[in-house]
Structure formats: C-alpha cells, structure tokens
Design a protein around this motif. Sequence first.
Motif, PDB file in Angstrom:
ATOM      1  N   ALA A   9      26.515  34.535  32.755  1.00 53.29           N
ATOM      2  CA  ALA A   9      27.873  34.070  33.038  1.00 53.29           C
ATOM      3  C   ALA A   9      28.869  35.127  32.569  1.00 53.29           C
ATOM      4  N   ALA A  10      29.951  35.283  33.331  1.00 52.76           N
ATOM      5  CA  ALA A  10      30.959  36.274  32.974  1.00 52.76           C
ATOM      6  C   ALA A  10      32.335  35.770  33.385  1.00 52.76           C
ATOM      7  N   GLY A  11      33.343  36.278  32.719  1.00 52.10           N
ATOM      8  CA  GLY A  11      34.714  35.892  33.037  1.00 52.10           C
ATOM      9  C   GLY A  11      35.668  36.525  32.050  1.00 52.10           C
ATOM     10  N   ASP A  12      36.884  36.013  32.012  1.00 51.78           N
ATOM     11  CA  ASP A  12      37.915  36.566  31.139  1.00 51.78           C
ATOM     12  C   ASP A  12      38.343  35.551  30.083  1.00 51.78           C
ATOM     13  N   VAL A  13      38.724  36.072  28.904  1.00 55.83           N
ATOM     14  CA  VAL A  13      39.320  35.239  27.865  1.00 55.83           C
ATOM     15  C   VAL A  13      40.610  35.903  27.428  1.00 55.83           C
ATOM     16  N   GLU A  14      41.503  35.108  26.913  1.00 54.88           N
ATOM     17  CA  GLU A  14      42.809  35.615  26.498  1.00 54.88           C
ATOM     18  C   GLU A  14      42.970  35.474  24.985  1.00 54.88           C
ATOM     19  N   VAL A  15      43.508  36.533  24.366  1.00 55.21           N
ATOM     20  CA  VAL A  15      43.741  36.530  22.924  1.00 55.21           C
ATOM     21  C   VAL A  15      45.178  36.960  22.644  1.00 55.21           C
ATOM     22  N   THR A  16      45.637  36.671  21.469  1.00 57.83           N
ATOM     23  CA  THR A  16      46.953  37.123  21.023  1.00 57.83           C
ATOM     24  C   THR A  16      46.783  38.020  19.807  1.00 57.83           C
ATOM     25  N   GLY A  17      47.746  38.920  19.624  1.00 61.83           N
ATOM     26  CA  GLY A  17      47.657  39.818  18.482  1.00 61.83           C
ATOM     27  C   GLY A  17      48.820  40.780  18.426  1.00 61.83           C
ATOM     28  N   ALA A  18      48.718  41.727  17.527  1.00 60.73           N
ATOM     29  CA  ALA A  18      49.765  42.731  17.348  1.00 60.73           C
ATOM     30  C   ALA A  18      49.641  43.813  18.414  1.00 60.73           C
ATOM     31  N   ASN A  19      50.773  44.243  18.942  1.00 62.01           N
ATOM     32  CA  ASN A  19      50.766  45.267  19.988  1.00 62.01           C
ATOM     33  C   ASN A  19      50.042  46.524  19.529  1.00 62.01           C
ATOM     34  N   GLY A  20      49.241  47.075  20.435  1.00 62.12           N
ATOM     35  CA  GLY A  20      48.535  48.315  20.161  1.00 62.12           C
ATOM     36  C   GLY A  20      47.164  48.147  19.555  1.00 62.12           C
ATOM     37  N   VAL A  21      46.830  46.942  19.085  1.00 61.91           N
ATOM     38  CA  VAL A  21      45.496  46.720  18.518  1.00 61.91           C
ATOM     39  C   VAL A  21      44.457  46.767  19.635  1.00 61.91           C
ATOM     40  N   VAL A  22      43.354  47.458  19.376  1.00 65.73           N
ATOM     41  CA  VAL A  22      42.282  47.590  20.363  1.00 65.73           C
ATOM     42  C   VAL A  22      41.116  46.682  19.980  1.00 65.73           C
ATOM     43  N   ILE A  23      40.730  45.818  20.904  1.00 63.54           N
ATOM     44  CA  ILE A  23      39.518  44.991  20.706  1.00 63.54           C
ATOM     45  C   ILE A  23      38.370  45.768  21.332  1.00 63.54           C
ATOM     46  N   PRO A  24      37.385  46.181  20.540  1.00 60.23           N
ATOM     47  CA  PRO A  24      36.347  47.072  21.061  1.00 60.23           C
ATOM     48  C   PRO A  24      35.343  46.363  21.966  1.00 60.23           C
ATOM     49  N   ALA A  25      34.724  47.156  22.816  1.00 61.50           N
ATOM     50  CA  ALA A  25      33.629  46.634  23.628  1.00 61.50           C
ATOM     51  C   ALA A  25      32.493  46.206  22.704  1.00 61.50           C
ATOM     52  N   VAL A  81      34.416  39.241  29.365  1.00 65.23           N
ATOM     53  CA  VAL A  81      33.258  38.927  28.520  1.00 65.23           C
ATOM     54  C   VAL A  81      32.072  38.511  29.374  1.00 65.23           C
ATOM     55  N   THR A  82      30.895  38.679  28.804  1.00 67.03           N
ATOM     56  CA  THR A  82      29.641  38.265  29.443  1.00 67.03           C
ATOM     57  C   THR A  82      28.804  37.522  28.416  1.00 67.03           C
ATOM     58  N   ALA A  83      28.168  36.454  28.842  1.00 67.73           N
ATOM     59  CA  ALA A  83      27.320  35.685  27.937  1.00 67.73           C
ATOM     60  C   ALA A  83      26.168  36.546  27.438  1.00 67.73           C
ATOM     61  N   VAL A  84      25.797  36.362  26.186  1.00 69.28           N
ATOM     62  CA  VAL A  84      24.701  37.126  25.598  1.00 69.28           C
ATOM     63  C   VAL A  84      23.361  36.675  26.167  1.00 69.28           C
ATOM     64  N   VAL A  85      23.234  35.374  26.402  1.00 70.04           N
ATOM     65  CA  VAL A  85      21.996  34.817  26.935  1.00 70.04           C
ATOM     66  C   VAL A  85      22.241  34.345  28.378  1.00 70.04           C
ATOM     67  N   ALA A  86      21.360  34.732  29.283  1.00 69.55           N
ATOM     68  CA  ALA A  86      21.508  34.339  30.687  1.00 69.55           C
ATOM     69  C   ALA A  86      21.269  32.842  30.849  1.00 69.55           C
ATOM     70  N   GLY A  87      21.912  32.261  31.843  1.00 70.12           N
ATOM     71  CA  GLY A  87      21.682  30.855  32.145  1.00 70.12           C
ATOM     72  C   GLY A  87      22.966  30.086  32.356  1.00 70.12           C
ATOM     73  N   GLU A  88      22.822  28.882  32.880  1.00 66.11           N
ATOM     74  CA  GLU A  88      23.962  28.038  33.202  1.00 66.11           C
ATOM     75  C   GLU A  88      24.754  27.635  31.970  1.00 66.11           C
ATOM     76  N   ASN A  89      24.093  27.583  30.831  1.00 64.07           N
ATOM     77  CA  ASN A  89      24.779  27.161  29.608  1.00 64.07           C
ATOM     78  C   ASN A  89      25.918  28.101  29.236  1.00 64.07           C
ATOM     79  N   GLY A  90      25.895  29.336  29.743  1.00 60.29           N
ATOM     80  CA  GLY A  90      26.947  30.289  29.430  1.00 60.29           C
ATOM     81  C   GLY A  90      28.246  30.031  30.167  1.00 60.29           C
ATOM     82  N   ASN A  91      28.230  29.204  31.214  1.00 59.30           N
ATOM     83  CA  ASN A  91      29.457  28.901  31.941  1.00 59.30           C
ATOM     84  C   ASN A  91      30.418  28.127  31.040  1.00 59.30           C
ATOM     85  N   ALA A  92      31.714  28.379  31.205  1.00 59.15           N
ATOM     86  CA  ALA A  92      32.722  27.689  30.390  1.00 59.15           C
ATOM     87  C   ALA A  92      33.980  27.469  31.213  1.00 59.15           C
ATOM     88  N   ASP A  93      34.559  26.293  31.082  1.00 59.26           N
ATOM     89  CA  ASP A  93      35.770  25.952  31.819  1.00 59.26           C
ATOM     90  C   ASP A  93      36.982  26.659  31.238  1.00 59.26           C
TER      91      ASP A  93
END
Length: 351
Positions: free
Chosen positions: A87-103, A132-144
């Motif tokens: 499963a893969a998709g996008d998540v949204e976070v908040t923080g201080a400008n310029g901060v890098v969230i690493p891969a 983001v991508t789920a660490v473990v493959a399968g339907e359980n990785g889907n999220a609303d």
Amino acid sequence: MAWQRPTLAELIDRISSDFTSRLALSGAVLRRSTIHVFSRVVAGAAHMLHAHLEFLSRQIFPDQSEAEYLERQATLFGLTRRGATFAAGDVEVTGANGVVIPAGAELQRADGTRYETDADATVVDGSATLAVTAVVAGENGNADAGVSLTFVSPVSGVGATAAVATGAIIDGVDEEDDDSLRGRLLERMRMPPHGGAEHDYIAWAKEIAGVTRVWVFPLEMGAGTVTVRFVLDDDANSIFPDGAKVQEVYDHIEAERPVTAEVYVEAPTPAPLDFQIRVEPATAAVQEAVEAELRDMLRREAEPGGTILISHIREAISIAAGEYDHTLVSPAADVEHGTGEMAEFGSITWV
C-alpha cells in the motif's frame, strides 16, 4: 464404484478375521490374545496408509488440491500465485519551515502497521506532504484519509503525528488465496489459449494483483479493437481501478496480445444505484440484511453496459433474513446502463 476408505474398526475386524480363518481357529477372539493385539497394531498402520492415499487422491485434481500441490499444478500451465502488493499514498505533517524529513523515516498506525517515507521532504509554509509505502505488503496496509500516524523516531522540528492525505493509502493487496488461484487454473484448463480469444484477455488481466472480474468488448472502438474493463472487488476503498492500475493491466496485456489487435483498457464508469424501500418489520437488523443482499446481488450481476433487473432487486430484498414483506418504491423498472457504465451500490432511503 467410488473407492470408500475403510474405518479403523472395519480394518481391525478384517485383519482379525484373516488371522482366525488362516489359523483355523474357532470362537471369539479374546481381548488380550495375541491375535487381538496384532490385529489392532496392523490395522492402525493400515489406517494411516489409507489416510495418506485419501490425501493423495485429493491432490490429483486441482478442484480439491491443497496449496502446495495446487501451486505445482498451476505452474504446469504457466500460472503462478499473485504476490501481495504494498500500500502507498501520502501523509501530511506540520513543522518548522526548512526542516527535512528524510527518506526511510518510519511512521506507524495505532495497530502497529508501519510505513516508510519514499523520499526526502521539506517543510514549506508550516507543512509537508510525505509519500509513504507500507513496510509489509498486503491489504492491511491500506488506510483511509484522516487516519493518524505517529513517527517511530521523532524528527526534530516536526509534529509527532501525521494524517493520511485525501487520496488515502491504497493499492495494498493480499497474496492471492487458494480459491482465486484455483479458479484461474480451472479457467485455463477449460479454456486453453486461442491466440487472442475473449477469454485470453480475461486471463491476462487476472494475472495482475487485485483484478477479480474482467469484461471484454470486441470492436467497441472500431475494427480491429478490443476494449477490456475490470474491477477490484477486494479493494476496500473502491472496486473501480485508478489510472495506475489501468496502466498496469494495459502494459501487461500489450506484451501478450496478438500483433494485429489494438487494445484499450478502461475502468468502468461508476453508476450509483439508489433505492427507496419500505420493509416489514422495519428493524435495524432487517434493514442491514436487505442492504447486504442488495450489495451481494450487484456484485454478482453488475457489469459494464449491463442491466439490473427489477425482479432480481425484489428477489434480493425478499431473501434477506427477517424480511416479511416489502415495497420497492425506487427503482420502478429495470435499470439500464450505457457503454462502460456499471452499477454500484449507492444508498437506501427507508420509507
């Protein structure tokens, strides 16, 4: 006459009778006699051998074989079990400008399901969107959309939690189960490849993870064309595929199709079907049963460009557990659909 596996008691009696007849003995066999003990020991061994033979007899034919033997039979026809997808998709976070969230940064759901960020992301205007991508493959990785995730290791300058973006985390599919693989194998055996026959396109599409039902429409786009539409019945978000899945199926069929065919792969166009129903008794349990039957009927009968018969709608309502009587207010006639349109469950208004 079909072979019948003898029971342990029958085997004991047979062996005991063989001993007494061959030794010319008369009278009942005593419980602690040598013959009685030998009969039970030999019968036990024979019973286990019969069990093994019964097991093997079920593995000979794919309609009864178990996973290991089913997979081996499938490979003889060039079929393999479809693997689970991540499963893969996008998540949204908040923080201080310029901060890098690493891969590779890990986030987890409340139930422990983990995800990793696919690439570096920088906070701009107080927020960032992480792929983001789920660490473990399968339907359980889907999220609303809106589901909360938490960073496993906090990132300085970034909020501890993230929310799944509007597009949700999707496309996680479990490994193909035995029934699905068995169904594809039986279809392959019953309908061998014919160099581009209708069932060939169905088989090719079903080789892609998640594809459950496929329809083929020859010449729909003109001479020499083949249009393929499919759905993903096990997708928790929608049975109708997105563009990425359509492209995946198209690419796979392109590699298999006859060179003279021009192939179009499309998702059916959803046509929500709403109902107005008066049901007796009008309890929550009966209403839930009616909805379940209607959903099941649509899964069985809905197809692109198809017609949902009003008699079948009424039948689905009638067989719902607890239903005594009902009036179907809407729809009032058979529901027809145009090219590519496919009925999906909409809503029920209880009147």
